[in-house]
Scaffold this motif. Structure first.
Motif, PDB file in Angstrom:
ATOM      1  N   UNK A  52      12.162   6.004   0.484  1.00 30.56           N
ATOM      2  CA  UNK A  52      12.290   5.844   1.926  1.00 30.56           C
ATOM      3  C   UNK A  52      10.975   5.427   2.557  1.00 30.56           C
ATOM      4  N   UNK A  53       9.856   5.899   2.000  1.00 25.72           N
ATOM      5  CA  UNK A  53       8.547   5.500   2.528  1.00 25.72           C
ATOM      6  C   UNK A  53       8.354   3.996   2.375  1.00 25.72           C
ATOM      7  N   UNK A  54       8.728   3.489   1.198  1.00 26.28           N
ATOM      8  CA  UNK A  54       8.523   2.058   0.953  1.00 26.28           C
ATOM      9  C   UNK A  54       9.467   1.229   1.821  1.00 26.28           C
ATOM     10  N   UNK A  55      10.700   1.689   1.946  1.00 26.50           N
ATOM     11  CA  UNK A  55      11.662   0.952   2.768  1.00 26.50           C
ATOM     12  C   UNK A  55      11.189   0.899   4.213  1.00 26.50           C
ATOM     13  N   UNK A  56      10.704   2.025   4.705  1.00 24.92           N
ATOM     14  CA  UNK A  56      10.216   2.059   6.086  1.00 24.92           C
ATOM     15  C   UNK A  56       9.063   1.081   6.264  1.00 24.92           C
ATOM     16  N   UNK A  57       8.134   1.105   5.309  1.00 26.58           N
ATOM     17  CA  UNK A  57       6.983   0.206   5.416  1.00 26.58           C
ATOM     18  C   UNK A  57       7.429  -1.253   5.370  1.00 26.58           C
ATOM     19  N   UNK A  58       8.438  -1.538   4.551  1.00 25.69           N
ATOM     20  CA  UNK A  58       8.921  -2.921   4.457  1.00 25.69           C
ATOM     21  C   UNK A  58       9.509  -3.386   5.773  1.00 25.69           C
ATOM     22  N   UNK A  59      10.052  -2.444   6.548  1.00 27.64           N
ATOM     23  CA  UNK A  59      10.618  -2.816   7.839  1.00 27.64           C
ATOM     24  C   UNK A  59       9.591  -2.759   8.945  1.00 27.64           C
ATOM     25  N   UNK A  60       8.339  -2.446   8.599  1.00 25.45           N
ATOM     26  CA  UNK A  60       7.300  -2.412   9.606  1.00 25.45           C
ATOM     27  C   UNK A  60       7.180  -1.076  10.313  1.00 25.45           C
ATOM     28  N   UNK A  61       7.984  -0.089   9.871  1.00 25.88           N
ATOM     29  CA  UNK A  61       7.897   1.232  10.505  1.00 25.88           C
ATOM     30  C   UNK A  61       6.859   2.084   9.804  1.00 25.88           C
ATOM     31  N   UNK A  78       0.824  -1.224   0.000  1.00 28.40           N
ATOM     32  CA  UNK A  78       0.000   0.000   0.000  1.00 28.40           C
ATOM     33  C   UNK A  78       0.854   1.269   0.000  1.00 28.40           C
ATOM     34  N   UNK A  79       1.921   1.265   0.826  1.00 25.18           N
ATOM     35  CA  UNK A  79       2.771   2.458   0.861  1.00 25.18           C
ATOM     36  C   UNK A  79       3.433   2.684  -0.482  1.00 25.18           C
ATOM     37  N   UNK A  80       3.797   1.598  -1.164  1.00 25.49           N
ATOM     38  CA  UNK A  80       4.471   1.761  -2.442  1.00 25.49           C
ATOM     39  C   UNK A  80       3.523   2.378  -3.458  1.00 25.49           C
ATOM     40  N   UNK A  81       2.296   1.857  -3.499  1.00 27.08           N
ATOM     41  CA  UNK A  81       1.329   2.398  -4.453  1.00 27.08           C
ATOM     42  C   UNK A  81       1.050   3.852  -4.122  1.00 27.08           C
ATOM     43  N   UNK A  82       0.872   4.117  -2.826  1.00 30.27           N
ATOM     44  CA  UNK A  82       0.564   5.480  -2.422  1.00 30.27           C
ATOM     45  C   UNK A  82       1.727   6.429  -2.745  1.00 30.27           C
ATOM     46  N   UNK A  83       2.936   5.974  -2.493  1.00 30.54           N
ATOM     47  CA  UNK A  83       4.077   6.855  -2.747  1.00 30.54           C
ATOM     48  C   UNK A  83       4.194   7.166  -4.234  1.00 30.54           C
ATOM     49  N   UNK A  84       3.973   6.155  -5.069  1.00 28.75           N
ATOM     50  CA  UNK A  84       4.029   6.410  -6.516  1.00 28.75           C
ATOM     51  C   UNK A  84       2.861   7.280  -6.951  1.00 28.75           C
ATOM     52  N   UNK A  85       1.698   7.047  -6.323  1.00 29.04           N
ATOM     53  CA  UNK A  85       0.526   7.843  -6.670  1.00 29.04           C
ATOM     54  C   UNK A  85       0.751   9.318  -6.371  1.00 29.04           C
TER      55      UNK A  85
END
Lengths: 220, 74, 258
Positions: A176-185, A125-132
């Motif tokens: 950075x948003x996607x990386x953070x989300x991938x780490x659960x942050x 979701x964060x990845x889609x949102x960040x690209x959006x």
């Protein structure tokens, strides 16, 4: 105004060959990394956010030229500057339509590519949102560069030189948003920054693009 | 003077490489600037002189018919 | 409040600028040479070493002024861009064209000296923190402006395009400036602020200040000289240029006299 939007979309649709190229480019580049780096899950899921964002940025830049080139060549760009509607609004329409046809497809395809690159499911979701949020900013910043260089016959590299430095903060926050989300942050901070860029872009970029178009049209 | 001898000055407490490399780049930049200034002035003058020569030759009174085509269309 | 607009009008005349800069150039050149020499000698030999970093701190006397100028030159270019776009002042275009290579060189110097200083201090040549990354972006922005002048066909259109590019790119400067305050980065915060005394003793910040002023004088001298060269070419058809540089064969083909 509605007519302009409809015309713009129709024209863009007729040139969908040119618009499909960035999409294919996005898919192809993302496919190259597993071949070149490593097909291991462990390696790929670390760099998946970065690959997706860099590939999306480069793909966004590929089709920038067609934003103004055709109109410039047949003179309709000049006609637009004479219209009694504010050039700011006309530019906003052009950029939005351009993003709908070129940036939005990238966003829609990204979950598939994320799966291919083993992006953790939590980060989707964060990845889609960040690209959006990010691809419109890329489109807006890119439109300024495209307008500045439309009067050049071979302006390709200069657009990159002008526009990539401005893209860098967007890439930084988006990835950075996607990386953070991938780490659960939580990634709300980065996403808010992207949203701020988007808002600032909508307000200011059409202004800069309009000025650039006037410059391009008046100096022949 | 914080250094007791010239070799001390060069060594800079074993940070010598870094310090002198940095100042060296600075000096290089200054040299490049001076060269660029001179070249730039020469080029601009030369281009201006080309225009002056062309104008005087082409428009000097009584000179029109004697100009070879090369001179006028330079 | 009565504004003396004629003072501003003077600045739009290439001829007036040429004459004014000729008067200032010797001063600026000698100030630049002497101030920078004093700062370099003081910083290299007479300033105390930093108690933590040792003698590598001496790089500070080159790194700090170049970093400051890397930002401020672009701000000047953005202001000139505004002036050029709004009031169509030719001199502003010329300023941007001349300042961009200087800005690129000085930003490169800041990046190089910073990297060299970083090795003994932080253990690494480079780190992708906010300040270094945004300074790198600044370097690319300068290169972009140089590329515009190289690529565009007419100098006028290049000037206007570059003016717009400077205005758009100037958003990067506050990012550089405030990055060390907004984000926890490896790079240290500012040495000179407007409100507080520097944390270092006078024999260390004084040569730095002298270096900064010297660098600004260098920028002024180089820019004035190059703008003069540019004006000589652009105004070559006017009488005053020809009388100065082509005295035997002055011939005015157009009525362009400024």
């Amino acid at each position: 105004m509605r007519q302009l939007i409809a015309t713009e979309l129709r024209l863009l649709y007729r040139r969908k060959q040119e618009l499909v190229n960035p999409l294919l480019f996005f898919v192809l580049v993302c496919s190259l990394f597993p071949l070149a780096v490593s097909p291991e899950v462990g390696a790929l899921e670390q760099i998946a956010p970065g690959i997706l964002w860099v590939a999306a940025t480069l793909a966004s830049m590929l089709s920038l030229d067609m934003l103004f080139r055709h109109d410039y060549d047949d003179g309709s760009l000049e006609q637009l500057t004479f219209s009694d509607r504010p050039l700011y609004l006309l530019m906003l329409v052009k950029i939005v339509c351009y993003w709908l046809m070129s940036g939005l497809p990238l966003v829609l395809v990204s979950p598939l590519l994320g799966l291919m690159l083993f992006l953790p499911f939590d980060a989707m979701p964060e990845m889609i949102l960040s690209l959006l949020l990010g691809t419109p900013v890329l489109a807006m910043l890119g439109s300024v560069g495209a307008a500045l260089t439309v009067s050049l016959r071979k302006g390709g590299v200069i657009v990159a030189l002008l526009v990539l430095p401005l893209f860098m903060p967007v890439i930084i926050f988006g990835s950075s948003a996607v990386v953070a989300a991938a780490q659960g942050l939580p990634a709300t901070g980065q996403l808010l920054w992207l949203a701020a860029f988007a808002v600032a872009g909508i307000c200011l970029a059409p202004l800069a693009t309009a000025t650039a178009v006037r410059i391009a049209v008046s100096c022949d | 003077m914080y250094f007791n001898s010239f070799p001390d000055f060069l060594a800079m407490g074993n940070h010598g490489l870094y310090v002198w490399l940095s100042y060296g780049f600075f000096v290089l930049m200054l040299i490049w600037m001076v060269i660029d200034l001179r070249l730039n002035r020469k080029t601009n003058l030369k281009n201006a002189e080309r225009t002056w020569a062309r104008d005087v030759v082409a428009f000097a009174p009584g000179n029109v018919s004697q100009n070879s085509p090369e001179e006028i269309s330079e | 409040m009565k504004i003396n607009w004629s003072w501003f009008h003077k600045w739009t005349s290439p001829k007036w600028f040429f004459q004014m800069s000729e008067a200032w150039l010797p001063w600026l050149t000698w100030l630049a040479i002497s101030l920078i020499s004093v700062a370099v000698v003081w910083g290299l030999a007479f300033a105390p070493p930093d108690y933590q970093q040792g003698n590598s701190f001496r790089i500070f006397y080159i790194h700090l002024p170049s970093a400051i100028l890397a930002q401020s030159v672009f701000i000047f270019m953005a202001v000139a861009g505004l002036v050029s776009l709004v009031w169509r002042v030719k001199l502003a275009d010329i300023f941007i064209k001349v300042a961009a290579p200087f800005g690129a060189a000085i930003t490169l110097l800041a990046l190089l000296t910073g990297a060299i200083w970083g090795k003994p201090t932080w253990g690494t040549w480079w780190i992708w923190d906010a300040r270094l990354t945004s300074t790198l972006i600044q370097f690319f922005l300068y290169l972009g402006v140089i590329a515009i002048f190289a690529a565009m066909e007419t100098v006028e259109s290049a000037g206007r395009a570059a003016s717009l590019a400077c205005l758009v790119g100037v958003v990067n400067v506050p990012i550089i400036k405030f990055s060390v305050e907004w984000w926890n980065t490896l790079h240290q915060p500012a040495t000179f602020t407007l409100t507080e005394k520097p944390a270092m003793p006078a024999e260390m910040w004084l040569p730095a200040l002298i270096a900064i002023i010297g660098f600004y004088c260098l920028f002024g001298a180089v820019t004035f000289y190059k703008m003069q060269s540019e004006i000589i070419f652009r105004e070559r058809r006017s009488r005053w240029v020809q009388e100065r540089f082509n005295p035997d064969k002055t011939h005015v083909t157009s009525s362009e006299e400024n």
